[in-house]
Design an enzyme around this catalytic site. Structure first.
Site, PDB file in Angstrom:
ATOM      1  CB  CYS A  84      -0.875   0.028   1.242  1.00 39.61           C
ATOM      2  SG  CYS A  84      -2.024  -1.347   1.334  1.00 39.61           S
ATOM      3  CD  GLN A 301     -11.070  -6.323 -12.342  1.00 42.88           C
ATOM      4  OE1 GLN A 301     -10.271  -5.846 -11.527  1.00 42.88           O
ATOM      5  NE2 GLN A 301     -11.133  -5.899 -13.594  1.00 42.88           N
ATOM      6  CG  ASP A 408     -11.234  -3.970 -18.478  1.00 43.20           C
ATOM      7  OD1 ASP A 408     -10.407  -3.092 -18.132  1.00 43.20           O
ATOM      8  OD2 ASP A 408     -11.672  -4.835 -17.685  1.00 43.20           O
ATOM      9  CB  CYS A 435      -6.439  -0.555 -15.035  1.00 42.58           C
ATOM     10  SG  CYS A 435      -5.466  -1.274 -16.355  1.00 42.58           S
TER      11      CYS A 435
HETATM   12  N1  SAH Z   1     -12.186  -7.488 -18.663  1.00 45.19           N
HETATM   13  C1  SAH Z   1     -11.485  -8.473 -17.889  1.00 45.19           C
HETATM   14  C2  SAH Z   1      -9.956  -8.404 -17.978  1.00 45.19           C
HETATM   15  C3  SAH Z   1      -9.331  -7.046 -18.033  1.00 45.19           C
HETATM   16  S1  SAH Z   1      -7.591  -7.064 -17.805  1.00 45.19           S
HETATM   17  C4  SAH Z   1     -11.930  -8.430 -16.452  1.00 45.19           C
HETATM   18  O1  SAH Z   1     -12.422  -7.417 -15.992  1.00 45.19           O
HETATM   19  O2  SAH Z   1     -11.800  -9.430 -15.771  1.00 45.19           O
HETATM   20  C5  SAH Z   1      -6.985  -6.921 -19.446  1.00 45.19           C
HETATM   21  C6  SAH Z   1      -6.988  -8.214 -20.207  1.00 45.19           C
HETATM   22  O3  SAH Z   1      -6.471  -7.956 -21.503  1.00 45.19           O
HETATM   23  C7  SAH Z   1      -6.102  -9.302 -19.629  1.00 45.19           C
HETATM   24  O4  SAH Z   1      -6.888 -10.454 -19.479  1.00 45.19           O
HETATM   25  C8  SAH Z   1      -5.011  -9.504 -20.686  1.00 45.19           C
HETATM   26  O5  SAH Z   1      -4.591 -10.839 -20.797  1.00 45.19           O
HETATM   27  C9  SAH Z   1      -5.693  -9.066 -21.943  1.00 45.19           C
HETATM   28  N2  SAH Z   1      -4.847  -8.568 -23.031  1.00 45.19           N
HETATM   29  C10 SAH Z   1      -3.653  -7.944 -22.963  1.00 45.19           C
HETATM   30  N3  SAH Z   1      -3.245  -7.549 -24.170  1.00 45.19           N
HETATM   31  C11 SAH Z   1      -4.212  -7.921 -25.050  1.00 45.19           C
HETATM   32  C12 SAH Z   1      -4.377  -7.771 -26.470  1.00 45.19           C
HETATM   33  N4  SAH Z   1      -3.463  -7.155 -27.183  1.00 45.19           N
HETATM   34  N5  SAH Z   1      -5.488  -8.256 -27.025  1.00 45.19           N
HETATM   35  C13 SAH Z   1      -6.440  -8.885 -26.280  1.00 45.19           C
HETATM   36  N6  SAH Z   1      -6.335  -9.052 -24.949  1.00 45.19           N
HETATM   37  C14 SAH Z   1      -5.238  -8.588 -24.340  1.00 45.19           C
END
Ligand code: SAH
Length: 479
Positions: A84, A301, A408, A435
């Site tokens: 933290c 998450q 995302d 994020c």
């Molecule tokens: N929406 C999901 C995961 C978000 S984290 C949730 O909320 O649980 C971002 C995700 O993007 C991760 O799972 C990662 O593996 C994936 N990722 C990273 N680069 C990527 C790319 N170029 N194309 C597709 N997915 C990708």
């Protein structure tokens, strides 16, 4: 600007927080100092330890006047542990800082006008429902404790101190689950009893590297996974026995015990695979009515309460009525996809990690969703390929011009080819879940400067209290 050198001392006001939680302030001539341990609003005396041309790292010598937001964190190892970074800032100020950060980046990097931001930005959704004077505790559903040995040879569990791999002993992390400490004590007792050595990173010797604990917020199921520098665990029956017989409080129970072998000399915590010693090898938890199976290697998450708030906001922004076609890019194990599938006609999910897509398909099946399709690959390749093929073949035309695209992405944001294709597909709505507000601002600028979209809503959600990380949900509407 004068040349600044090592050991000079300066009194300065801290005005910002850096990416690792360090305080940032400027000298009169504009020279920047990064001061670890200092908070925005503090006036401090700092000594330069490492000077570069336009900035330096300073050591906090003295807090001359403490920030009104400064508190003493309730965690006893707050100043030693690297987990933290801003727990000494009261929660209201943490939230204010995060909200301002999003706004400032949208203004500076995104090029959006003040007046527009006044209109579209909603207050940050903090953790405790109403009372932001309380710093949140026990909100994480996952903790990974490194196991080590102290200087007297005792086995310890804890966390790494900032910027190092020294284990700071703590058998209770205040942001982790209340069951963690009982699990760790049990593992340490077992290690002592059978003389099982902790892993030593510098020598690359010893057996137990980490203990991963995951808890189901709604189900109370608990998973314990030991990461080991070897293939098997001696006397494993004894360990399993004592773990599953633990009388955990708050309705929790250990339903799965695993090991993951990681014999590599690496910083990566988990091995590539895992072996189930007891139970099904996963725990189940729910987000907004959808069940998910979570294995030791799944991405899920970490803050279940705030995840519901974030996805709830994203779903609200998508404004689904049941007839819509939706893409969910960067879908992980399909969390958002399935959340959307409850209200959409058809959802396509895209994710780079094949195992995550396996989980996503399995999760769709457990919940009985038949209106979701998952694809493995890079969003910036899958989407353009799909677009070209669908254009040529006149198949899947529905998904060619979807109603909503949700993204995302990881911290680095969306790839240019992905954004380009989204602009060509021209959905009515783009929901951007981010994020990292800096790459969010960069990407929103590209999408809005095309002239095709306008920024309609922005809501930051605090998924990671006490840390500098910021999550944001945004809605873009087609012009
Ligand atoms: N929406 C999901 C995961 C978000 S984290 C949730 O909320 O649980 C971002 C995700 O993007 C991760 O799972 C990662 O593996 C994936 N990722 C990273 N680069 C990527 C790319 N170029 N194309 C597709 N997915 C990708």
């Amino acid at each position: 600007m004068k040349k600044h050198i090592k050991n000079e001392e300066y009194e300065l006001q801290i005005t910002d927080i850096g990416t690792n939680g360090e305080g940032i302030g400027h000298l009169e001539d504009g020279y920047t100092l990064f001061v670890s341990g200092a908070l925005p609003g503090d006036t401090v005396l700092a000594r330069i330890v490492k000077a570069q041309k336009s900035y330096a790292f300073g050591r906090l010598q003295k807090i001359i006047e403490a920030s009104p937001g400064r508190i003493t964190a309730s965690c006893p190892v707050a100043d030693k542990c690297g987990g933290c970074q801003i727990s000494n800032l009261c929660y209201e100020e943490q939230l204010r800082y995060k909200s301002n950060k999003v706004r400032e980046l949208l203004l500076r990097v995104g090029g959006f006008e003040e007046a527009l931001l006044d209109e579209v930005m909603n207050p940050i959704i903090g953790y405790s429902d109403k009372d932001y004077s309380i710093t949140p505790e026990r909100f994480r559903n996952k903790s990974q404790y490194p196991i080590g040995t102290d200087k007297d040879g005792n086995i310890i569990a804890g966390f790494y101190s900032a910027h190092s791999h020294r284990v700071v002993p703590t058998d209770d992390c205040l942001i982790g689950s209340a069951v963690d400490s009982m699990v760790l004590k049990t593992v340490i007792r077992y290690m002592n009893r059978f003389h099982i050595p902790a892993y030593d990173e510098s020598l690359h010797k010893g057996l137990i590297r980490h203990v991963l604990i995951r808890t189901g917020y709604h189900t109370g199921e608990v998973m314990v996974c030991l990461v080991i520098n070897g293939k098997s665990l001696p006397e494993k029956e004894t360990l399993i026995e004592s773990l599953i017989n633990l009388d955990l409080e708050f309705g929790y129970r250990i339903t799965t015990v695993c090991i993951s072998s990681n014999t590599a000399d690496t910083n990566v915590i988990m091995g590539d695979s895992f072996e189930v010693l007891y139970g099904p090898g996963y725990i189940t938890d729910k987000i907004g009515g959808v069940s998910f199976r979570i294995s030791p290697l799944s991405f899920f998450q970490v803050n279940p309460k705030q995840t519901e708030a974030l996805y709830g906001t994203a779903l609200d922004y998508a404004g689904l009525t049941g007839n819509e076609t939706v893409w969910d890019l960067y879908c992980g194990i399909g969390t958002i996809s399935l959340f959307l599938a409850q209200k959409a006609k058809l959802v396509y999910g895209v994710e780079i990690i094949p195992q995550a897509i396996d989980n996503a398909r399995e999760n769709a099946q457990i919940n009985g969703f038949e209106n979701v399709r998952f694809m493995v690959g890079k969003a910036e390749e899958v989407l353009p390929d799909f677009y070209t093929k669908a254009m040529e073949s006149h198949e899947n035309e529905e998904m060619l011009s979807p109603d909503v695209i949700v993204v995302d992405p990881p911290r680095k944001g969306c790839d240019g080819d992905c954004l380009d294709t989204m602009l060509r597909m021209q959905p009515q709505k783009i929901v951007y879940v981010s994020c990292d507000p800096a790459t969010l601002a960069r990407d929103l600028k590209i999408l809005c400067e095309s002239g095709k979209y306008r920024l309609s809503k922005v809501t930051p959600v605090d998924m990671f209290p006490n840390s500098v990380h910021i999550e944001t949900a945004c809605l873009l509407l087609r012009r």
